[in-house]
Design a protein around this motif. Structure first.
Motif, PDB file in Angstrom:
ATOM      1  N   GLY A  39       4.181 -15.997   2.233  1.00 57.40           N
ATOM      2  CA  GLY A  39       5.148 -14.852   3.770  1.00 57.40           C
ATOM      3  C   GLY A  39       3.965 -14.315   3.613  1.00 57.40           C
ATOM      4  N   PRO A  40       3.338 -13.512   2.823  1.00 59.01           N
ATOM      5  CA  PRO A  40       2.838 -12.497   2.877  1.00 59.01           C
ATOM      6  C   PRO A  40       1.213 -12.712   3.876  1.00 59.01           C
ATOM      7  N   LEU A  41       0.673 -14.212   3.090  1.00 59.83           N
ATOM      8  CA  LEU A  41      -0.512 -14.564   3.780  1.00 59.83           C
ATOM      9  C   LEU A  41      -0.230 -14.891   4.815  1.00 59.83           C
ATOM     10  N   LEU A  42       0.398 -15.696   5.424  1.00 57.84           N
ATOM     11  CA  LEU A  42       1.654 -16.018   7.262  1.00 57.84           C
ATOM     12  C   LEU A  42       1.096 -14.826   7.016  1.00 57.84           C
ATOM     13  N   ILE A  43       2.195 -13.661   6.504  1.00 58.79           N
ATOM     14  CA  ILE A  43       2.447 -12.620   8.079  1.00 58.79           C
ATOM     15  C   ILE A  43       0.688 -11.861   7.942  1.00 58.79           C
ATOM     16  N   GLU A  44      -0.315 -11.869   6.678  1.00 61.15           N
ATOM     17  CA  GLU A  44      -1.871 -11.218   7.472  1.00 61.15           C
ATOM     18  C   GLU A  44      -2.617 -11.892   8.718  1.00 61.15           C
ATOM     19  N   GLN A  45      -1.905 -13.655   8.610  1.00 63.68           N
ATOM     20  CA  GLN A  45      -2.359 -14.209   9.919  1.00 63.68           C
ATOM     21  C   GLN A  45      -2.204 -13.706  10.171  1.00 63.68           C
ATOM     22  N   THR A  78      -0.906 -11.319  11.528  1.00 66.60           N
ATOM     23  CA  THR A  78      -1.596 -10.239  12.302  1.00 66.60           C
ATOM     24  C   THR A  78      -2.830 -10.398  12.694  1.00 66.60           C
ATOM     25  N   ARG A  79      -3.879 -11.132  12.005  1.00 66.78           N
ATOM     26  CA  ARG A  79      -5.103 -11.170  12.493  1.00 66.78           C
ATOM     27  C   ARG A  79      -5.146 -12.114  14.450  1.00 66.78           C
ATOM     28  N   TRP A  80      -4.293 -12.965  14.462  1.00 67.28           N
ATOM     29  CA  TRP A  80      -3.732 -13.836  15.071  1.00 67.28           C
ATOM     30  C   TRP A  80      -3.887 -12.849  16.155  1.00 67.28           C
ATOM     31  N   LEU A  81      -2.739 -11.381  15.973  1.00 65.24           N
ATOM     32  CA  LEU A  81      -2.157 -11.212  17.193  1.00 65.24           C
ATOM     33  C   LEU A  81      -3.073  -9.816  17.500  1.00 65.24           C
ATOM     34  N   ASP A  82      -4.187  -9.807  16.180  1.00 67.48           N
ATOM     35  CA  ASP A  82      -5.123  -8.811  17.162  1.00 67.48           C
ATOM     36  C   ASP A  82      -6.526  -9.673  17.954  1.00 67.48           C
ATOM     37  N   LEU A  94      -0.372   3.232  10.931  1.00 68.77           N
ATOM     38  CA  LEU A  94      -0.841   2.342   9.822  1.00 68.77           C
ATOM     39  C   LEU A  94      -2.315   1.625  10.218  1.00 68.77           C
ATOM     40  N   ASN A  95      -2.206   1.486   9.053  1.00 70.22           N
ATOM     41  CA  ASN A  95      -3.786   0.848   9.192  1.00 70.22           C
ATOM     42  C   ASN A  95      -3.041  -0.865   8.921  1.00 70.22           C
ATOM     43  N   VAL A  96      -3.857  -2.456   9.304  1.00 70.05           N
ATOM     44  CA  VAL A  96      -3.170  -3.595   9.441  1.00 70.05           C
ATOM     45  C   VAL A  96      -2.724  -3.768   7.639  1.00 70.05           C
ATOM     46  N   ALA A 138       5.060 -20.516  12.020  1.00 69.05           N
ATOM     47  CA  ALA A 138       3.966 -21.920  11.894  1.00 69.05           C
ATOM     48  C   ALA A 138       3.054 -21.812  13.029  1.00 69.05           C
ATOM     49  N   ALA A 139       3.564 -21.660  14.304  1.00 65.29           N
ATOM     50  CA  ALA A 139       3.008 -21.334  15.584  1.00 65.29           C
ATOM     51  C   ALA A 139       1.556 -20.363  15.191  1.00 65.29           C
ATOM     52  N   SER A 140       2.363 -19.081  15.142  1.00 60.96           N
ATOM     53  CA  SER A 140       1.295 -17.930  14.550  1.00 60.96           C
ATOM     54  C   SER A 140       0.293 -18.604  13.756  1.00 60.96           C
ATOM     55  N   CYS A 141       0.615 -19.270  13.041  1.00 63.75           N
ATOM     56  CA  CYS A 141      -0.363 -19.901  11.466  1.00 63.75           C
ATOM     57  C   CYS A 141      -1.082 -21.214  12.358  1.00 63.75           C
ATOM     58  N   GLY A 142      -0.981 -21.379  12.603  1.00 71.22           N
ATOM     59  CA  GLY A 142      -1.261 -22.956  13.454  1.00 71.22           C
ATOM     60  C   GLY A 142      -3.031 -22.341  14.210  1.00 71.22           C
ATOM     61  N   GLY A 143      -1.491 -21.514  15.430  1.00 69.11           N
ATOM     62  CA  GLY A 143      -2.814 -21.235  15.977  1.00 69.11           C
ATOM     63  C   GLY A 143      -4.189 -20.426  15.825  1.00 69.11           C
ATOM     64  N   SER A 144      -3.792 -19.294  14.449  1.00 72.14           N
ATOM     65  CA  SER A 144      -4.893 -18.935  14.483  1.00 72.14           C
ATOM     66  C   SER A 144      -6.359 -19.068  14.619  1.00 72.14           C
ATOM     67  N   ASP A 145      -6.442 -21.080  13.554  1.00 78.87           N
ATOM     68  CA  ASP A 145      -7.321 -21.887  13.743  1.00 78.87           C
ATOM     69  C   ASP A 145      -8.307 -22.087  15.351  1.00 78.87           C
TER      70      ASP A 145
END
Lengths: 365, 419, 479
Positions: free
Chosen positions: B326-332, B334-338, B376-378, C17-24
């Motif tokens: 979970g925390p890893l996915l959230i981290e991902q 957030t980075r994706w949102l960035d 807040l920081n990321v 899941a989409a957000s994760c897959g999308g990150s790549d």
């Protein structure tokens, strides 16, 4: 309840060990009282100070538990956030018409302004308690106990983040007027105006004891009132209380508001002697709640007088073990005071599985 | 459907682990996928979810999931099956880890270690933890509910303290740096070159494999064995006795189930799983100080249980995935949102509202590293979001992921009469 | 009702899941078309490939696409470097126990790289810090390490900062495997030992030598009865060992030996009692600020009159704004291994102060910016050396780190790792007097008069004990 009447190995061994132990402690204290009176007085004052803080925080746990059957693991987060409200009001914003600053930098503290800040901060804390109860706890009525406990842990993670974030680089002063000061009983005044050899009593010990006394008297009186009776009824049986026209939601709200207020007071005292010396909120401030858990359990999760007695016993045990066993640090391991509360709690529970004043669960087939 | 899903004609068929063809097929497919996951095989590396495991970034978290599943199953037998919630699971994991280090680790000037092979230290870790569990059980048996939870919480603090004492350090190593734990290498005895090398990259049978991939497969195998073991314990006589005690202990006693004995057994089994899990976790990390076996670890396991669903081993696996990844996915996320701030459309707008790029922007989250404070920081944001996610989830579905799973399952089982 | 619930959950899960897959995909787009193709190649034979083969292949790639700065053509590169960027990894504690300090350290490092990039980068390449949060958790640190040491879009050429001792120790073997150099945020004297941290490049004076210097200064000025208290473990006991070595060399009288006696989070009554009973002239502490306050406050309340000092980071300037401020002003002497915020006019200090004022005018004053800034200087010097050597591969950077000499322009003693441990280990440290009249706790870096409450007593200086100490192993052997 005991399967074998007459002899239960745990109770018997536990209670006889306890009797011997208590006798030894009493003899030792009498010995100290004769030979090293000042140290004993100082130790007892410190223990009382710590015990009073534990009792206050424990009371918060107990009030919430009695009303909602929840052990609120977010109590530490609430303590920190509440204390931060105070820091914000008293030190950053200098609320209405007063100037309060860090005692170090200049203008002396204004008692009135600080008192006002504390009141406002407690109101904020109460509101926060209400909001949490309404949003997070109310939907969980009737759900398994531990699910709610984990929810409060999630709450803790959330609150802690914001709190840690605003502590910035480690310290947020609270502008407490009495600071780390205190008075000395006995002893001699040296050339530099500093007393040596006497028993030191910090003002914060006195303040904590008074606050605890006020809090407990208030709670006992409240339980005599109409609303208090309703609260006890809810604690006894939620459904029956509801059937009798008691507003259970209101009871929940009051309990959480009171719990948050007590947590805040605990958070404020957690910045002061004997727990810390900085008079400022630090990341460590939130740990007061976990440190209090043994006191809560030892006294009994659902007992108000248990919170008081448990807090004082744990405080006494922790401080006097720290004072009188310090030369055995090598054998006991450094930092042994940390586990003294747990050891005392476990011994206590061996004798009384529901704490000293806790209500045993009625087991039906 | 052509058959009635919950109709069994014999006890044996009801107690089967995989009672329907659908389940057997699903299990076979699932296992194949799990085994093939770490490899970049032609078809698999095109699949969106499985592919990322070819990238070694994800292998470690997923391996952690496997290890945590083992330990979490232990807690599930204690809390979910026997009804005794413990907040001291981290303590038993630590006991297991140091039993393993004592048996399988290398001795140095400051720590014990006997360098024994994995087939001794791994069961040894479980047995060590189980013995300690049995020592503590008599105290625990007298307590119930939250009292038990908080007393076991005390164990965590006492355990870390013991790890700090002079003799504790002989097992746990330096309180700051920790000690080395045995690797997963499979040896017959103490020979120099392991029979099956796990801790080095290299050839395995006919394919090349990196350390991460190898340890993933070894852990997967151990996990499957432990899951099977747990499933069998739960449906054995002991498992049924424990369930009876959970449901109503006095009633169970009246029926002739020795409450004391079975509660001690429950503690022993739970600690055994915790010990094995702890030893594998330590081995996976390689080097840990004693302070890592802390309250947060224990709490993580209680969270796994409740999020997954109490009492269900399938649920435990779901729960572990949620809590560890979970925390890893959230981290991902957030980075994706960035990265979406520049883009058009709904995600761009979302990113603009949430993120603060510079002065004059008012989102709650700052994209850069900056001193604490508002926005807040990321990193703080990720922690807070995770807290909220747990709250929302449990309010939404108090029975946990397993509850959701059951709903989905019964929807299809009752087809076309689902409601 | 019930059904909508789980459908909604399913949708939520799919979204995550989409957000994760999308990150790549996101990574690939960001890195540009050519890289996307390259990274697919890499992931296809990920892990199974030998390091050298990758080098060659990538170098060829660079050659084909080398239409950028002329320098790029002749420089060997592998992971973390392409024609445009150099990626440097920061595996730092940004939400854990030390986050308040580490965030400021990283902020200063970012400011440093902003400046470097505006000035044209390193060898024509822009520096791109990859900052990951280890939350002061060993397993999380390792997960981050996988990302940084991997060959993906976030693979880096060196680790610019690795927060924490257990964390760095847990990765030290992996660093050797991956040919990565790392600068630790930890000053344990064992990092110089090749057996413990071959690729871990300790920056500045270690705890042990700092203690020797500090102890020498304190005993000369305040008296010879000393008490030593510390946390258990490699930080506390390394500092305590240094203090004891100094005490032995100087013939001091250790009246209370509390090595490892202080455990954070517990009640400190036993330590306070022992200190008060010992009647020491000087207490040397290797703890953290919160614990120092607890012990020092408790001892002074009970009439203890000795002087205090201790390793960095035992003290933090924010303590001076707390209730304990007056006592610290009177009784504490600060020891440190770098100069402190705006306390002198060295060229290095002027640069960092000006850069912070220009780029982060609202940041609060803090001493730790210097640590982040110094980190930037060191990494830049290493990378420039690697560029000069024509080898920006991981191994090349590692080799460059082993031969550079870093000029820190007066911010701290100059640094090198060339030669033998005893030759390059930094032995100088600073002592500062604490002066509350120089403190502006709410000040920002832009305030001319903003300070953190220090005035320099001596430094950089080296005591005789520290100068003569021969390392064959760490002062405190932790394993």
């Amino acid at each position: 309840m005991d399967r074998i009447k007459g002899f239960n190995p745990f109770t018997s061994i536990g209670s006889s060990a306890l009797t011997v132990f208590i006798a030894a402690v009493v003899l030792f204290l009498i010995n100290r009282a004769i030979f090293e009176t000042t140290v004993l007085v100082q130790t007892l004052a410190k223990a009382l100070g710590l015990g009073a803080v534990y009792a206050i925080v424990a009371l918060g746990f107990v009030l919430i538990f009695k009303a909602t059957q929840v052990v609120n693991f977010a109590q530490g987060g609430l303590a920190m956030v509440g204390a931060l409200f105070l820091s914000f009001l008293a030190v950053d914003e200098h609320i209405p018409f007063t100037t309060i600053q860090n005692p170090l930098i200049g203008i002396g503290p204004s008692w009135f302004g600080w008192g006002l800040s504390v009141l406002v901060a407690l109101v904020f804390a109460a509101l926060l308690g209400l909001v949490i109860e309404r949003i997070v706890i109310r939907p969980m009525i009737g759900q398994p106990l531990f699910s709610v406990a984990i929810i409060t842990l999630g709450m803790e993670a959330f609150l802690r983040t914001f709190a840690n974030d605003s502590v910035r680089v480690q310290l947020r002063p609270l502008g407490i007027p009495w600071g780390t000061g205190g008075f000395t009983l006995g002893g001699t005044v040296g050339d530099n105006g500093i007393t040596t050899g006497g028993a030191f009593v910090a003002w914060s010990y006195v303040a904590a004891v008074i606050t605890a006394a006020v809090a407990f008297v208030a709670v006992f009186l409240f339980y005599r009132s109409r609303m208090g009776v309703a609260m006890r009824a809810v604690a006894f049986d939620q459904e029956a209380a509801m059937a009798n026209g008691i507003n259970v939601g209101l009871v929940f709200a009051i309990a959480w508001a009171a719990g948050a207020v007590l947590a805040t007071i605990g958070g404020i005292y957690a910045t002061q002697p004997p727990i810390a010396q900085t008079g400022a909120v630090q990341i460590e401030t939130q740990f007061i709640a976990f440190r209090t858990l043994p006191a809560v359990i030892l006294g009994g999760l659902d007992s108000v007088q248990g919170a008081l007695v448990g807090g004082l016993i744990i405080g006494l045990a922790e401080i006097s073990a720290g004072q009188y066993l310090s030369q055995f640090s090598g054998q006991l391991g450094a930092g042994y005071p940390l586990i003294v509360p747990y050891v005392v709690m476990i011994i206590g529970l061996l004798v009384r599985p529901y704490g000293i004043f806790g209500t045993p669960e009625v087991r039906r087939v | 459907m052509y058959r009635r899903p919950h109709m069994f004609t014999s006890y044996a068929s009801e107690a089967k682990i995989l009672s329907s063809t659908t389940q057997r097929v699903a299990m076979a497919v699932g296992l194949t996928v799990l085994v093939l996951m770490p490899f970049d095989l032609p078809v698999i590396n095109q699949l969106p979810f499985i592919r990322f495991l070819g990238d070694s970034d994800w292998l470690r978290p997923v391996s952690t999931v496997l290890v945590f599943v083992i330990a979490a199953i232990g807690l599930n037998i204690l809390a979910g099956v026997a009804g005794q919630v413990s907040l001291g699971h981290g303590f038993f994991m630590g006991v297991g880890a140091y039993s393993a280090a004592f048996l399988g680790g290398d001795a140095t000037a400051t720590v014990y270690g006997h360098g024994l092979p994995i087939w001794i230290w791994l069961p040894g870790a479980g047995v060590g933890a189980a013995l300690v569990g049995m020592l503590i059980a008599p105290i625990a048996v007298r307590l119930r509910g939250l009292y038990l939870a908080i007393v076991t919480l005390g164990l965590v603090f006492i355990g870390i303290h013991l790890g700090n004492t002079d003799w504790g350090r002989r097992f746990a190593g330096d309180p700051g740096l920790g000690r080395d734990f045995p690797t997963l290498d499979i040896r017959l005895w103490k020979e120099e070159n392991p029979l099956v090398s796990v801790s080095d990259d290299g050839q395995w049978l006919w394919f090349d494999a990196a350390t991460n991939q190898k340890s993933y497969l070894v852990l997967l195998a151990i996990m499957l064995v432990m899951v099977l073991l747990a499933k069998n314990i739960v449906r054995s006589r002991t498992g049924r006795a424990l369930q009876a005690i959970r449901d109503r202990d006095i009633a169970a006693e009246v029926m002739g189930i020795a409450e004391f004995r079975y509660k001690v057994i429950a503690f022993a089994i739970s600690s055994f799983f915790a010990g094995v899990g702890g030893a594998l976790f330590a081995s996976l990390v390689g080097k840990l100080p004693a302070s890592e076996w802390d309250l947060f670890l224990s709490v993580e396991f209680v969270a796994i249980l409740l999020i997954g669903g109490l009492g269900s081993i399938t649920g435990t696996i779901f729960g572990t995935i949620f809590v560890v990844l979970g925390p890893l996915l959230i981290e991902q996320a957030t980075r994706w949102l960035d990265r979406q701030t520049e883009s058009e459309g709904i995600f761009g707008i979302l990113a603009d509202t949430v993120l603060t790029e510079g002065p004059g922007d008012f989102g709650p989250v700052s994209t850069g590293t900056q001193s604490p404070g508002w926005p807040l920081n990321v990193f703080d944001w990720n922690v807070a979001l995770y807290g909220v996610l747990i709250i929302v989830f449990l309010i939404f579905e108090p029975l946990g992921l397993y509850g959701i799973w059951l709903n989905i399952k019964s929807y299809f089982q009752r087809w076309p009469f689902s409601y | 009702m019930k059904r909508t619930k789980w459908w909604a959950m399913l949708v939520a899960l799919v979204l995550i899941a989409a957000s994760c897959g999308g990150s790549d995909d996101g990574d690939d787009t960001a890195a540009g078309g050519e890289d996307a193709a390259e990274s697919t190649d890499e992931s296809a034979d990920d892990e199974s490939e030998d390091g050298d083969a990758t080098d060659d292949e990538d170098t060829t790639d660079e050659g084909e696409g080398g239409d950028d700065a002329g320098a790029a053509g002749d420089i060997a590169t592998d992971i973390g470097v392409d024609d445009e960027v150099i990626r440097i990894g920061y595996n730092a504690d940004l939400s854990g126990l030390f986050a308040p300090l580490v965030l400021q350290i990283i902020e200063a490092t970012e400011v440093y790289w902003e400046g470097v990039n505006e000035a044209g980068g390193i060898g024509g390449r822009m520096v791109e810090p990859v900052i990951l949060d280890n939350a002061y958790d060993v397993p999380k640190h390792l997960e981050n390490h996988e990302i940084l040491s991997g060959e993906g879009a976030e693979g880096v050429v060196m680790i610019g900062q690795s927060t924490g001792s257990p964390h760095t120790a847990a990765t030290s073997d992996l660093l050797v495997e991956d040919d990565l150099a790392a600068l630790p945020l930890s000053w344990y004297s064992g990092w110089g030992d090749e057996a413990i941290g071959k690729n871990v490049f300790e920056v500045q004076t270690n705890y042990c030598l700092e203690s020797m210097n500090g102890m020498t200064h304190m005993s000369e000025t305040h008296g010879t009865n000393v008490a030593i208290i510390s946390f258990p473990g490699e930080y506390g006991q390394d500092g305590a060992q240094g203090a004891k070595l100094a005490a032995e060399a100087l013939g001091l009288n250790v009246v209370f030996d509390g090595e490892g006696a202080v455990v954070p989070g517990s009640d400190q009554t036993p330590v306070i009692t022992e200190i008060v009973n010992s009647d020491a002239d000087v207490v040397w502490a290797t703890v953290n600020p919160g614990t120092l306050a607890e012990i020092m406050g408790g001892a002074i309340q009970q009439g203890f009159q000795g002087q205090w000092s201790g390793n960095s980071p035992t003290y933090n300037f924010q303590l001076l704004a707390s209730d304990l401020g007056p006592a610290l002003d009177q009784f504490y002497t600060h020891s440190t291994y770098t100069a402190l915020w705006n306390t002198d006019d060295t060229p290095g200090m002027t640069e960092v102060v000006e850069a912070m004022r220009e780029r982060r005018p609202d940041a609060p004053v803090s001493d730790v910016y210097l640590i982040g800034w110094i980190n930037g200087i060191i990494v830049q010097t290493i990378l420039e050396q690697a560029v000069e050597n024509g080898d920006l591969t991981r191994a090349g950077v590692l080799a460059a780190a082993n031969e550079v000499s870093v000029d820190l322009k007066g911010l701290a003693p100059n640094q090198t790792w060339a030669g033998d441990w005893n030759d390059f280990v930094v032995r100088e440290s600073y002592v500062y007097d604490i002066d509350s009249s120089l403190l502006t706790p709410e000040g920002t870096v832009s305030d001319e008069g903003a300070g953190t409450g220090f005035s320099l007593i001596d430094g950089p200086f080296v005591s005789e004990t520290a100068a003569n100490h021969e390392f064959s192993s760490a002062c405190f052997v932790a394993e």
